[in-house]
Design a protein around this motif. Structure first.
Motif, PDB file in Angstrom:
ATOM      1  N   UNK A   3      35.626  -4.325  11.885  1.00 10.87           N
ATOM      2  CA  UNK A   3      36.695  -3.432  12.325  1.00 10.87           C
ATOM      3  C   UNK A   3      37.932  -4.273  12.644  1.00 10.87           C
ATOM      4  N   UNK A   4      39.069  -3.838  12.145  1.00  9.33           N
ATOM      5  CA  UNK A   4      40.325  -4.541  12.356  1.00  9.33           C
ATOM      6  C   UNK A   4      40.772  -5.358  11.164  1.00  9.33           C
ATOM      7  N   UNK A   5      39.848  -5.660  10.232  1.00  9.53           N
ATOM      8  CA  UNK A   5      40.223  -6.406   9.036  1.00  9.53           C
ATOM      9  C   UNK A   5      41.144  -5.568   8.156  1.00  9.53           C
ATOM     10  N   UNK A   6      42.106  -6.213   7.551  1.00  6.95           N
ATOM     11  CA  UNK A   6      43.004  -5.547   6.613  1.00  6.95           C
ATOM     12  C   UNK A   6      42.417  -5.628   5.214  1.00  6.95           C
ATOM     13  N   UNK A   7      42.644  -4.569   4.432  1.00  8.13           N
ATOM     14  CA  UNK A   7      42.217  -4.508   3.039  1.00  8.13           C
ATOM     15  C   UNK A   7      43.472  -4.285   2.198  1.00  8.13           C
ATOM     16  N   UNK A   8      43.685  -5.160   1.237  1.00  4.80           N
ATOM     17  CA  UNK A   8      44.813  -4.999   0.314  1.00  4.80           C
ATOM     18  C   UNK A   8      44.262  -4.493  -1.012  1.00  4.80           C
ATOM     19  N   UNK A   9      44.768  -3.356  -1.470  1.00  6.89           N
ATOM     20  CA  UNK A   9      44.346  -2.772  -2.745  1.00  6.89           C
ATOM     21  C   UNK A   9      45.454  -2.983  -3.767  1.00  6.89           C
ATOM     22  N   UNK A  10      45.084  -3.540  -4.904  1.00 10.00           N
ATOM     23  CA  UNK A  10      46.016  -3.750  -6.006  1.00 10.00           C
ATOM     24  C   UNK A  10      45.502  -3.005  -7.222  1.00 10.00           C
ATOM     25  N   UNK A  11      46.286  -2.049  -7.706  1.00  9.54           N
ATOM     26  CA  UNK A  11      45.923  -1.302  -8.907  1.00  9.54           C
ATOM     27  C   UNK A  11      46.521  -2.048 -10.100  1.00  9.54           C
ATOM     28  N   UNK A  12      45.668  -2.556 -10.959  1.00  9.85           N
ATOM     29  CA  UNK A  12      46.110  -3.403 -12.055  1.00  9.85           C
ATOM     30  C   UNK A  12      47.046  -2.667 -13.008  1.00  9.85           C
ATOM     31  N   UNK A  13      46.751  -1.419 -13.331  1.00  9.08           N
ATOM     32  CA  UNK A  13      47.541  -0.676 -14.316  1.00  9.08           C
ATOM     33  C   UNK A  13      48.677   0.132 -13.701  1.00  9.08           C
ATOM     34  N   UNK A  14      48.549   0.530 -12.436  1.00 12.68           N
ATOM     35  CA  UNK A  14      49.549   1.397 -11.807  1.00 12.68           C
ATOM     36  C   UNK A  14      49.973   0.762 -10.472  1.00 12.68           C
ATOM     37  N   UNK A  15      50.908  -0.201 -10.506  1.00 14.64           N
ATOM     38  CA  UNK A  15      51.265  -0.914  -9.277  1.00 14.64           C
ATOM     39  C   UNK A  15      51.826  -0.043  -8.161  1.00 14.64           C
ATOM     40  N   UNK A  16      52.382   1.119  -8.477  1.00 16.25           N
ATOM     41  CA  UNK A  16      52.908   1.994  -7.416  1.00 16.25           C
ATOM     42  C   UNK A  16      51.787   2.580  -6.554  1.00 16.25           C
ATOM     43  N   UNK A  17      50.539   2.442  -6.993  1.00 15.94           N
ATOM     44  CA  UNK A  17      49.403   2.910  -6.195  1.00 15.94           C
ATOM     45  C   UNK A  17      48.834   1.817  -5.296  1.00 15.94           C
ATOM     46  N   UNK A  18      49.428   0.628  -5.309  1.00 13.29           N
ATOM     47  CA  UNK A  18      48.985  -0.437  -4.407  1.00 13.29           C
ATOM     48  C   UNK A  18      49.075   0.062  -2.970  1.00 13.29           C
ATOM     49  N   UNK A  19      48.167  -0.390  -2.114  1.00 14.43           N
ATOM     50  CA  UNK A  19      48.137   0.088  -0.737  1.00 14.43           C
ATOM     51  C   UNK A  19      47.507  -0.984   0.154  1.00 14.43           C
ATOM     52  N   UNK A  20      47.711  -0.856   1.429  1.00 14.44           N
ATOM     53  CA  UNK A  20      47.108  -1.731   2.422  1.00 14.44           C
ATOM     54  C   UNK A  20      46.476  -0.852   3.490  1.00 14.44           C
ATOM     55  N   UNK A  21      45.279  -1.229   3.921  1.00  9.26           N
ATOM     56  CA  UNK A  21      44.592  -0.440   4.930  1.00  9.26           C
ATOM     57  C   UNK A  21      43.917  -1.321   5.963  1.00  9.26           C
ATOM     58  N   UNK A  22      43.416  -0.690   6.996  1.00 10.28           N
ATOM     59  CA  UNK A  22      42.681  -1.385   8.050  1.00 10.28           C
ATOM     60  C   UNK A  22      41.327  -0.704   8.217  1.00 10.28           C
TER      61      UNK A  22
END
Length: 64
Positions: A3-22
């Motif tokens: 709990x508390x770790x950050x997750x970085x999501x990178x969409x290879x084909x659709x960069x506008x869908x990149x997101x960061x979460x906790x």
């Protein structure tokens, strides 16, 4: 992951869908995660799924 770790999501084909979460919650077995994503809100995910796709998900240990 914890709990508390950050997750970085990178969409290879659709960069506008990149997101960061906790990670906001983890079940007792450490298998199911609740992640609060900055763009899309809360979602449930399997820890195995995140770890199996390092090209899309990066775990940033912010809580340590």
């Amino acid at each position: 992951m914890q709990v508390g770790d950050l997750i970085k999501f990178t969409h290879i084909a659709i960069p506008e869908e990149d997101d960061t979460g906790v990670i906001t919650d983890i079940d007792e077995g450490g298998n199911n995660l609740i992640i609060w994503w900055a763009k899309t809100g809360s979602a449930s995910s399997k820890a195995k799924a995140i770890l199996a796709h390092p090209q899309s998900f990066e775990v940033i240990s912010a809580s340590r």
